[in-house]
Design an enzyme around this catalytic site. Structure first.
Site, mmCIF file in Angstrom:
data_model
loop_
_atom_site.group_PDB
_atom_site.id
_atom_site.type_symbol
_atom_site.label_atom_id
_atom_site.label_comp_id
_atom_site.label_asym_id
_atom_site.label_seq_id
_atom_site.Cartn_x
_atom_site.Cartn_y
_atom_site.Cartn_z
ATOM 1 N N LEU A 59 3.000 -9.206 -1.289
ATOM 2 C CA LEU A 59 2.538 -8.639 -0.016
ATOM 3 C C LEU A 59 1.019 -8.512 -0.042
ATOM 4 O O LEU A 59 0.440 -8.100 -1.052
ATOM 5 C CB LEU A 59 3.182 -7.278 0.222
ATOM 6 C CG LEU A 59 4.703 -7.266 0.338
ATOM 7 C CD1 LEU A 59 5.198 -5.883 0.774
ATOM 8 C CD2 LEU A 59 5.208 -8.322 1.324
ATOM 9 N N SER A 60 0.389 -8.899 1.050
ATOM 10 C CA SER A 60 -1.068 -8.860 1.158
ATOM 11 C C SER A 60 -1.436 -8.736 2.629
ATOM 12 O O SER A 60 -0.744 -9.298 3.499
ATOM 13 C CB SER A 60 -1.658 -10.166 0.601
ATOM 14 O OG SER A 60 -2.985 -10.333 1.059
ATOM 15 N N SER A 61 -2.531 -8.021 2.891
ATOM 16 C CA SER A 61 -2.988 -7.922 4.278
ATOM 17 C C SER A 61 -3.287 -9.307 4.844
ATOM 18 O O SER A 61 -3.131 -9.546 6.042
ATOM 19 C CB SER A 61 -4.248 -7.066 4.356
ATOM 20 O OG SER A 61 -3.972 -5.765 3.884
ATOM 21 N N ARG A 62 -3.701 -10.220 3.985
ATOM 22 C CA ARG A 62 -4.102 -11.548 4.473
ATOM 23 C C ARG A 62 -2.895 -12.438 4.789
ATOM 24 O O ARG A 62 -3.073 -13.494 5.402
ATOM 25 C CB ARG A 62 -5.053 -12.210 3.481
ATOM 26 C CG ARG A 62 -6.413 -11.498 3.456
ATOM 27 C CD ARG A 62 -7.481 -12.234 2.686
ATOM 28 N NE ARG A 62 -8.803 -11.671 2.930
ATOM 29 C CZ ARG A 62 -9.434 -10.811 2.101
ATOM 30 N NH1 ARG A 62 -8.855 -10.408 0.983
ATOM 31 N NH2 ARG A 62 -10.644 -10.357 2.401
ATOM 32 N N HIS A 119 0.836 -1.216 0.000
ATOM 33 C CA HIS A 119 0.000 0.000 0.000
ATOM 34 C C HIS A 119 0.866 1.259 0.000
ATOM 35 O O HIS A 119 0.563 2.246 -0.672
ATOM 36 C CB HIS A 119 -0.880 0.060 1.248
ATOM 37 C CG HIS A 119 -1.866 -1.055 1.380
ATOM 38 N ND1 HIS A 119 -1.712 -2.077 2.283
ATOM 39 C CD2 HIS A 119 -3.031 -1.299 0.736
ATOM 40 C CE1 HIS A 119 -2.740 -2.899 2.185
ATOM 41 N NE2 HIS A 119 -3.554 -2.456 1.256
ATOM 42 N N LYS A 160 -1.454 -3.746 -9.037
ATOM 43 C CA LYS A 160 -1.602 -4.872 -9.966
ATOM 44 C C LYS A 160 -1.768 -6.195 -9.229
ATOM 45 O O LYS A 160 -2.097 -7.198 -9.837
ATOM 46 C CB LYS A 160 -0.357 -4.960 -10.852
ATOM 47 C CG LYS A 160 -0.291 -3.955 -11.960
ATOM 48 C CD LYS A 160 0.835 -4.357 -12.913
ATOM 49 C CE LYS A 160 1.146 -3.266 -13.888
ATOM 50 N NZ LYS A 160 2.293 -3.636 -14.745
ATOM 51 N N LYS A 161 -1.485 -6.210 -7.934
ATOM 52 C CA LYS A 161 -1.689 -7.436 -7.155
ATOM 53 C C LYS A 161 -3.132 -7.919 -7.322
ATOM 54 O O LYS A 161 -3.402 -9.100 -7.449
ATOM 55 C CB LYS A 161 -1.358 -7.124 -5.689
ATOM 56 C CG LYS A 161 -1.946 -8.046 -4.654
ATOM 57 C CD LYS A 161 -1.178 -9.332 -4.554
ATOM 58 C CE LYS A 161 -1.563 -10.174 -3.370
ATOM 59 N NZ LYS A 161 -2.951 -10.215 -3.025
ATOM 60 N N ASP A 162 -4.079 -6.973 -7.330
ATOM 61 C CA ASP A 162 -5.491 -7.290 -7.592
ATOM 62 C C ASP A 162 -5.758 -6.974 -9.060
ATOM 63 O O ASP A 162 -6.423 -5.982 -9.405
ATOM 64 C CB ASP A 162 -6.389 -6.478 -6.660
ATOM 65 C CG ASP A 162 -6.162 -6.839 -5.204
ATOM 66 O OD1 ASP A 162 -6.429 -7.988 -4.832
ATOM 67 O OD2 ASP A 162 -5.674 -5.987 -4.453
ATOM 68 N N GLN A 216 -9.319 -6.699 -10.384
ATOM 69 C CA GLN A 216 -9.951 -5.492 -9.816
ATOM 70 C C GLN A 216 -9.501 -4.254 -10.586
ATOM 71 O O GLN A 216 -10.322 -3.386 -10.938
ATOM 72 C CB GLN A 216 -9.571 -5.362 -8.341
ATOM 73 C CG GLN A 216 -9.947 -4.034 -7.716
ATOM 74 C CD GLN A 216 -9.704 -3.983 -6.229
ATOM 75 O OE1 GLN A 216 -10.488 -4.512 -5.474
ATOM 76 N NE2 GLN A 216 -8.633 -3.357 -5.780
#
Ligand code: PAF
Length: 277
Positions: free
Chosen positions: A180-183, A32, A144-146, A149
């Protein structure tokens, strides 16, 4: 940096300023922050939103347990030069049940993520349009990770003629390659070590395609089998065209996309591939 919670405060603070916008659901990580840094380079004030959007979670998903870390997120955003954080309460953005919703086209929104998370992109588009109306940015940055979306939002902005430039941010990865991801925070130690295999499977696809493999279905199947053999529950591993997520063609730039569950955590990742030729 100012932290604002109401639409009225936001409108007053912006007063027509064409800012660059970074929408998030909080629980921020380096991915982010790189989007916020990219926004900074546009030269306009940077506004980030932090809002966990109930509309994009299915009833069995992690809306209630999604980490809310506003104070820490604000410290991080302050550190990268963000000017305003818009962090509305749920009743501020949804004062009544949201009856009007954005229905993205099924050929883009009901495949891949949308197939396994029905209604997800309706929830995303609805809140993003609402946030766009609140912030009225000149540009907005999406990672671009999503990947899907990003495409769905680009198409929405084009079809609804919104005067907003959509900027794509590169995926940030840990040293071992995990996106990297919040999850990722949900993963136990052993799962964290295993999680890198999602990106390895995509790299494997890239290598096979650049070595001449063209049986897309067989490549996807083998990649799924690799994950299953390692204990994952894959939803999909897919090769698609970058332009529209349609079926792959050798003359088109491709993207390899994957979503799979490791224990109870669902991870997604993707990798862009040049046109195989
Ligand atoms: O990518 C996200 O974090 C969310 O889908 C978004 C764009 C902030 C909408 O809730």
């Amino acid at each position: 940096m100012r932290v604002l919670h109401t639409l009225a405060e936001l409108r007053q603070a912006l007063a027509g300023t064409r800012c660059t916008f970074v929408p998030t659901m909080g629980n921020l990580h380096e991915g982010h922050l790189s989007l916020a840094r990219q926004a900074r380079t546009c030269g306009a004030p940077v506004v980030a939103s932090i809002f966990v959007n109930r509309l994009q979670f299915a009833p069995h998903e992690d809306f209630d347990t999604y980490p809310r870390t506003l104070e820490h997120d604000c410290t991080l955003l302050d550190g990268v030069g963000c000017d305003i954080v818009f962090a509305p309460a749920e009743r501020e953005l949804y004062p009544e049940p949201q009856g009007y919703k954005v229905l993205p086209p099924p050929e883009l929104a009901d495949i891949l993520e949308g197939h396994f998370r029905p209604g997800f992109f309706t929830g995303v588009c609805t809140v993003v349009l609402k946030l766009f109306n609140a912030v009225q940015p000149g540009a907005a940055v999406f990672g671009k990770k999503d990947y899907q979306q990003l495409m769905v939002i680009r198409r929405m902005v084009a079809q609804l003629a919104l005067p907003i430039e959509i900027i794509a941010g590169e995926t940030r990865r840990a040293d071992d390659g995990l996106a990297l991801s919040s999850r990722n925070g949900y993963l136990g130690n052993d799962e964290r070590a295993e999680a890198v295999w999602l990106s390895r499977v995509l790299l494997g696809l890239q290598q096979q395609v650049s070595a001449g493999a063209r049986d897309w279905a067989a490549l996807e199947r083998q990649a799924m089998e690799t994950l299953v053999a390692r204990g994952w529950k894959p939803d999909y591993v897919a090769l698609r065209r970058q332009a529209d997520l349609g079926e792959p063609r050798a003359d088109a730039p491709l993207v390899a996309l994957a979503a799979a569950r490791l224990g109870t955590t669902r991870l997604i990742d993707n990798l862009e591939l040049p046109a195989p030729g």
